[in-house]
Design a protein around this motif. Structure first.
Motif, PDB file in Angstrom:
ATOM      1  N   GLN A 143       0.823  -1.207   0.000  1.00 20.78           N
ATOM      2  CA  GLN A 143       0.000   0.000   0.000  1.00 20.78           C
ATOM      3  C   GLN A 143       0.857   1.258   0.000  1.00 20.78           C
ATOM      4  OE1 GLN A 143      -3.327   0.100  -0.252  1.00 20.78           O
ATOM      5  NE2 GLN A 143      -3.033   2.289  -0.505  1.00 20.78           N
ATOM      6  N   ASP A 144       0.566   2.141  -0.934  1.00 24.07           N
ATOM      7  CA  ASP A 144       1.188   3.462  -0.943  1.00 24.07           C
ATOM      8  C   ASP A 144       0.402   4.341   0.029  1.00 24.07           C
ATOM      9  OD1 ASP A 144       2.089   6.010  -1.438  1.00 24.07           O
ATOM     10  OD2 ASP A 144       2.191   5.745  -3.615  1.00 24.07           O
ATOM     11  N   THR A 145       1.046   4.798   1.075  1.00 22.47           N
ATOM     12  CA  THR A 145       0.335   5.557   2.103  1.00 22.47           C
ATOM     13  C   THR A 145      -0.176   6.897   1.587  1.00 22.47           C
ATOM     14  OG1 THR A 145       2.431   6.496   2.862  1.00 22.47           O
ATOM     15  CG2 THR A 145       1.649   4.505   3.969  1.00 22.47           C
ATOM     16  N   MET A 146       0.276   7.302   0.398  1.00 19.05           N
ATOM     17  CA  MET A 146      -0.152   8.586  -0.146  1.00 19.05           C
ATOM     18  C   MET A 146      -1.394   8.450  -1.028  1.00 19.05           C
ATOM     19  SD  MET A 146       2.018  10.592   1.187  1.00 19.05           S
ATOM     20  CE  MET A 146       1.742  12.106   0.257  1.00 19.05           C
ATOM     21  N   VAL A 147      -1.848   7.222  -1.244  1.00 16.96           N
ATOM     22  CA  VAL A 147      -2.998   7.030  -2.117  1.00 16.96           C
ATOM     23  C   VAL A 147      -4.060   6.233  -1.379  1.00 16.96           C
ATOM     24  CG1 VAL A 147      -1.623   7.134  -4.218  1.00 16.96           C
ATOM     25  CG2 VAL A 147      -1.997   4.934  -3.121  1.00 16.96           C
ATOM     26  N   SER A 148      -5.225   6.086  -2.012  1.00 14.53           N
ATOM     27  CA  SER A 148      -6.331   5.383  -1.368  1.00 14.53           C
ATOM     28  C   SER A 148      -6.092   3.882  -1.368  1.00 14.53           C
ATOM     29  CB  SER A 148      -7.638   5.699  -2.104  1.00 14.53           C
ATOM     30  OG  SER A 148      -7.629   5.098  -3.381  1.00 14.53           O
ATOM     31  N   ASP A 149      -6.917   3.161  -0.603  1.00 17.65           N
ATOM     32  CA  ASP A 149      -6.788   1.711  -0.496  1.00 17.65           C
ATOM     33  C   ASP A 149      -6.971   1.011  -1.833  1.00 17.65           C
ATOM     34  OD1 ASP A 149      -6.345   1.968   2.148  1.00 17.65           O
ATOM     35  OD2 ASP A 149      -8.361   1.417   2.793  1.00 17.65           O
ATOM     36  N   ALA A 150      -7.650   1.643  -2.763  1.00 18.21           N
ATOM     37  CA  ALA A 150      -7.983   0.987  -4.028  1.00 18.21           C
ATOM     38  C   ALA A 150      -6.816   0.938  -4.998  1.00 18.21           C
ATOM     39  CB  ALA A 150      -9.159   1.695  -4.690  1.00 18.21           C
ATOM     40  N   THR A 151      -5.693   1.589  -4.667  1.00 15.25           N
ATOM     41  CA  THR A 151      -4.617   1.685  -5.649  1.00 15.25           C
ATOM     42  C   THR A 151      -3.315   1.070  -5.159  1.00 15.25           C
ATOM     43  OG1 THR A 151      -4.093   3.903  -4.836  1.00 15.25           O
ATOM     44  CG2 THR A 151      -5.586   3.740  -6.725  1.00 15.25           C
ATOM     45  N   GLY A 152      -3.387   0.146  -4.217  1.00 17.45           N
ATOM     46  CA  GLY A 152      -2.189  -0.533  -3.759  1.00 17.45           C
ATOM     47  C   GLY A 152      -1.592  -1.390  -4.866  1.00 17.45           C
ATOM     48  N   ARG A 153      -0.310  -1.728  -4.724  1.00 11.22           N
ATOM     49  CA  ARG A 153       0.386  -2.528  -5.725  1.00 11.22           C
ATOM     50  C   ARG A 153       0.371  -3.992  -5.298  1.00 11.22           C
ATOM     51  NH1 ARG A 153       5.761  -4.001  -6.043  1.00 11.22           N
ATOM     52  NH2 ARG A 153       6.246  -2.672  -4.260  1.00 11.22           N
ATOM     53  N   MET A 154       0.162  -4.874  -6.256  1.00 15.79           N
ATOM     54  CA  MET A 154       0.116  -6.293  -5.959  1.00 15.79           C
ATOM     55  C   MET A 154       1.325  -6.997  -6.564  1.00 15.79           C
ATOM     56  SD  MET A 154      -2.589  -9.227  -7.100  1.00 15.79           S
ATOM     57  CE  MET A 154      -1.864  -9.291  -8.737  1.00 15.79           C
ATOM     58  N   ASP A 155       1.975  -7.832  -5.767  1.00 14.40           N
ATOM     59  CA  ASP A 155       3.058  -8.674  -6.256  1.00 14.40           C
ATOM     60  C   ASP A 155       2.610 -10.124  -6.202  1.00 14.40           C
ATOM     61  OD1 ASP A 155       4.753  -6.588  -6.710  1.00 14.40           O
ATOM     62  OD2 ASP A 155       5.832  -6.774  -4.811  1.00 14.40           O
ATOM     63  N   LEU A 156       2.896 -10.866  -7.269  1.00 13.36           N
ATOM     64  CA  LEU A 156       2.610 -12.294  -7.314  1.00 13.36           C
ATOM     65  C   LEU A 156       3.930 -13.050  -7.342  1.00 13.36           C
ATOM     66  CD1 LEU A 156      -0.287 -12.701  -9.914  1.00 13.36           C
ATOM     67  CD2 LEU A 156      -0.404 -13.086  -7.458  1.00 13.36           C
ATOM     68  N   THR A 157       4.081 -13.996  -6.435  1.00 14.19           N
ATOM     69  CA  THR A 157       5.272 -14.834  -6.394  1.00 14.19           C
ATOM     70  C   THR A 157       4.861 -16.278  -6.626  1.00 14.19           C
ATOM     71  OG1 THR A 157       6.305 -13.356  -4.772  1.00 14.19           O
ATOM     72  CG2 THR A 157       7.238 -15.570  -5.006  1.00 14.19           C
ATOM     73  N   GLN A 158       5.423 -16.897  -7.657  1.00 11.47           N
ATOM     74  CA  GLN A 158       5.066 -18.288  -7.934  1.00 11.47           C
ATOM     75  C   GLN A 158       5.601 -19.187  -6.830  1.00 11.47           C
ATOM     76  OE1 GLN A 158       5.242 -19.882 -12.033  1.00 11.47           O
ATOM     77  NE2 GLN A 158       6.475 -21.541 -11.201  1.00 11.47           N
ATOM     78  N   VAL A 159       4.716 -19.997  -6.285  1.00 13.15           N
ATOM     79  CA  VAL A 159       5.072 -20.914  -5.207  1.00 13.15           C
ATOM     80  C   VAL A 159       5.314 -22.316  -5.750  1.00 13.15           C
ATOM     81  CG1 VAL A 159       4.264 -21.972  -3.055  1.00 13.15           C
ATOM     82  CG2 VAL A 159       3.781 -19.563  -3.522  1.00 13.15           C
ATOM     83  N   ALA A 160       4.477 -22.735  -6.687  1.00 13.79           N
ATOM     84  CA  ALA A 160       4.615 -24.073  -7.268  1.00 13.79           C
ATOM     85  C   ALA A 160       3.934 -24.093  -8.625  1.00 13.79           C
ATOM     86  CB  ALA A 160       4.007 -25.132  -6.353  1.00 13.79           C
ATOM     87  N   ALA A 161       4.562 -24.784  -9.561  1.00 13.14           N
ATOM     88  CA  ALA A 161       3.993 -24.952 -10.901  1.00 13.14           C
ATOM     89  C   ALA A 161       3.708 -26.427 -11.107  1.00 13.14           C
ATOM     90  CB  ALA A 161       4.962 -24.439 -11.963  1.00 13.14           C
ATOM     91  N   GLY A 162       2.473 -26.756 -11.323  1.00 16.39           N
ATOM     92  CA  GLY A 162       2.109 -28.148 -11.543  1.00 16.39           C
ATOM     93  C   GLY A 162       1.546 -28.788 -10.298  1.00 16.39           C
ATOM     94  N   SER A 163       0.307 -29.213 -10.380  1.00 18.39           N
ATOM     95  CA  SER A 163      -0.339 -29.885  -9.255  1.00 18.39           C
ATOM     96  C   SER A 163      -0.126 -31.401  -9.382  1.00 18.39           C
ATOM     97  CB  SER A 163      -1.838 -29.562  -9.253  1.00 18.39           C
ATOM     98  OG  SER A 163      -2.460 -30.048 -10.427  1.00 18.39           O
ATOM     99  N   PRO A 164      -0.309 -32.152  -8.276  1.00 20.80           N
ATOM    100  CA  PRO A 164      -0.883 -31.714  -7.007  1.00 20.80           C
ATOM    101  C   PRO A 164       0.119 -30.961  -6.137  1.00 20.80           C
ATOM    102  CG  PRO A 164      -0.361 -34.047  -6.896  1.00 20.80           C
ATOM    103  CD  PRO A 164      -0.100 -33.623  -8.312  1.00 20.80           C
ATOM    104  N   PHE A 165      -0.419 -29.992  -5.379  1.00 22.32           N
ATOM    105  CA  PHE A 165       0.388 -29.196  -4.475  1.00 22.32           C
ATOM    106  C   PHE A 165       0.322 -29.792  -3.067  1.00 22.32           C
ATOM    107  CE2 PHE A 165      -1.719 -26.120  -7.453  1.00 22.32           C
ATOM    108  CZ  PHE A 165      -0.618 -25.908  -8.267  1.00 22.32           C
ATOM    109  N   SER A 166       1.220 -29.331  -2.217  1.00 24.49           N
ATOM    110  CA  SER A 166       1.169 -29.696  -0.802  1.00 24.49           C
ATOM    111  C   SER A 166       0.350 -28.649  -0.055  1.00 24.49           C
ATOM    112  CB  SER A 166       2.581 -29.766  -0.218  1.00 24.49           C
ATOM    113  OG  SER A 166       2.532 -29.876   1.197  1.00 24.49           O
ATOM    114  N   GLN A 167      -0.543 -29.087   0.807  1.00 20.12           N
ATOM    115  CA  GLN A 167      -1.356 -28.152   1.580  1.00 20.12           C
ATOM    116  C   GLN A 167      -0.496 -27.255   2.456  1.00 20.12           C
ATOM    117  OE1 GLN A 167      -4.229 -30.042   4.118  1.00 20.12           O
ATOM    118  NE2 GLN A 167      -5.019 -28.123   4.943  1.00 20.12           N
ATOM    119  N   SER A 168       0.687 -27.741   2.837  1.00 19.49           N
ATOM    120  CA  SER A 168       1.566 -26.971   3.719  1.00 19.49           C
ATOM    121  C   SER A 168       2.054 -25.678   3.066  1.00 19.49           C
ATOM    122  CB  SER A 168       2.772 -27.819   4.134  1.00 19.49           C
ATOM    123  OG  SER A 168       3.558 -28.168   3.005  1.00 19.49           O
ATOM    124  N   LEU A 169       1.904 -25.559   1.740  1.00 21.83           N
ATOM    125  CA  LEU A 169       2.313 -24.332   1.055  1.00 21.83           C
ATOM    126  C   LEU A 169       1.392 -23.161   1.379  1.00 21.83           C
ATOM    127  CD1 LEU A 169       3.149 -25.792  -2.481  1.00 21.83           C
ATOM    128  CD2 LEU A 169       4.777 -25.062  -0.729  1.00 21.83           C
TER     129      LEU A 169
END
Length: 241
Positions: A143-169
């Motif tokens: 969240q940029d403290t100078m802007v409203s809640d609607a304009t925060g930046r989102m980062d996506l980090t890949q955790v796993a590619a290809g299922s089945p996944f582990s629930q512990s993730l």
């Protein structure tokens, strides 16, 4: 829409009709079997797979004449899980043999035409595509403290590619996106300890994933708070406790 499904850009409205909207799921594969939602029509069926027709108060498991025993078992398990976890065990589950469709199915789907023939070799191909059709990401909102809640930046980090996944993730401190856009759906899992900003931005996160990955705008979004996971979400994990 927590615990439910909506189009990413056009959230669904309450069904104005007298009953629930029929849903159809195709259950396909041999070792990595997955259920994917399909158009509730005979044109979606083939003789090589199993299909789950959800009419709200009745769950029909239809098994094609050439479906394999693992597909049949998985389709019945999925129907039982929906009955027990989402309907409190109050709905009827009926197994239907190809060629012995009950009137209730025919009333919804119409007169049964000749169906596409199934090919067992397709199940081997489906195993490969099913494994790679889902990717798990951790989503973080900055969240940029100078802007409203609607304009925060989102980062996506890949955790796993290809299922089945582990629930512990799935860490309770964060929100995660399970991208199954190839199957027409994106899931957002909200950990119970995730910050309020991330939890409130769940639908926006899903919309951005759909746009980034180039999925069709009609891709469905299912938002799942921790503890309210559906059987269709759990199928992407090797085990679930």
């Amino acid at each position: 829409q927590e615990g439910g499904v909506a189009s990413a850009f056009k959230p669904t409205r309450a069904n104005p009709g007298p009953g629930p909207v029929p849903k159809l799921y195709q259950v396909k594969g041999r070792r990595k079997i997955r259920a994917s939602e399909r158009e509730p029509s005979w044109s979606s069926f083939n003789t090589g797979d199993c299909f789950l027709l959800d009419l709200g108060q009745t769950l029909f498991v239809w098994c094609g004449a050439r479906s394999n025993v693992l597909e049949r078992s998985r389709a019945q398990e999925l129907a039982a899980a929906i009955r027990d976890s989402e309907r409190a065990g109050t709905v009827r589950l009926e197994i239907v043999v190809d060629g012995e469709e009950p009137p209730e199915m025919v009333q919804v789907l119409g007169t049964k035409p000749p169906l596409k023939e199934g090919n067992p070799e397709e199940d081997v191909v489906a195993d490969e595509s099913n494994a790679g059709a889902a990717v798990l990401y951790k989503a973080r909102m900055w969240q940029d403290t100078m802007v409203s809640d609607a304009t925060g930046r989102m980062d996506l980090t890949q955790v796993a590619a290809g299922s089945p996944f582990s629930q512990s993730l799935l860490c309770p401190d964060d929100c995660f996106v399970l991208d199954n856009g190839a199957g027409g759906k994106v899931y957002v899992w909200k950990g119970r300890k995730a910050n309020e900003q991330e939890r409130q931005a769940a639908l926006r996160v899903a919309e951005e994933v759909i746009a980034r990955m180039g999925h069709p705008p009609q891709t469905q979004v299912e938002i799942l708070p921790q503890g309210r996971e559906t059987p269709l979400f759990k199928q992407f994990f090797s085990s679930w406790k």
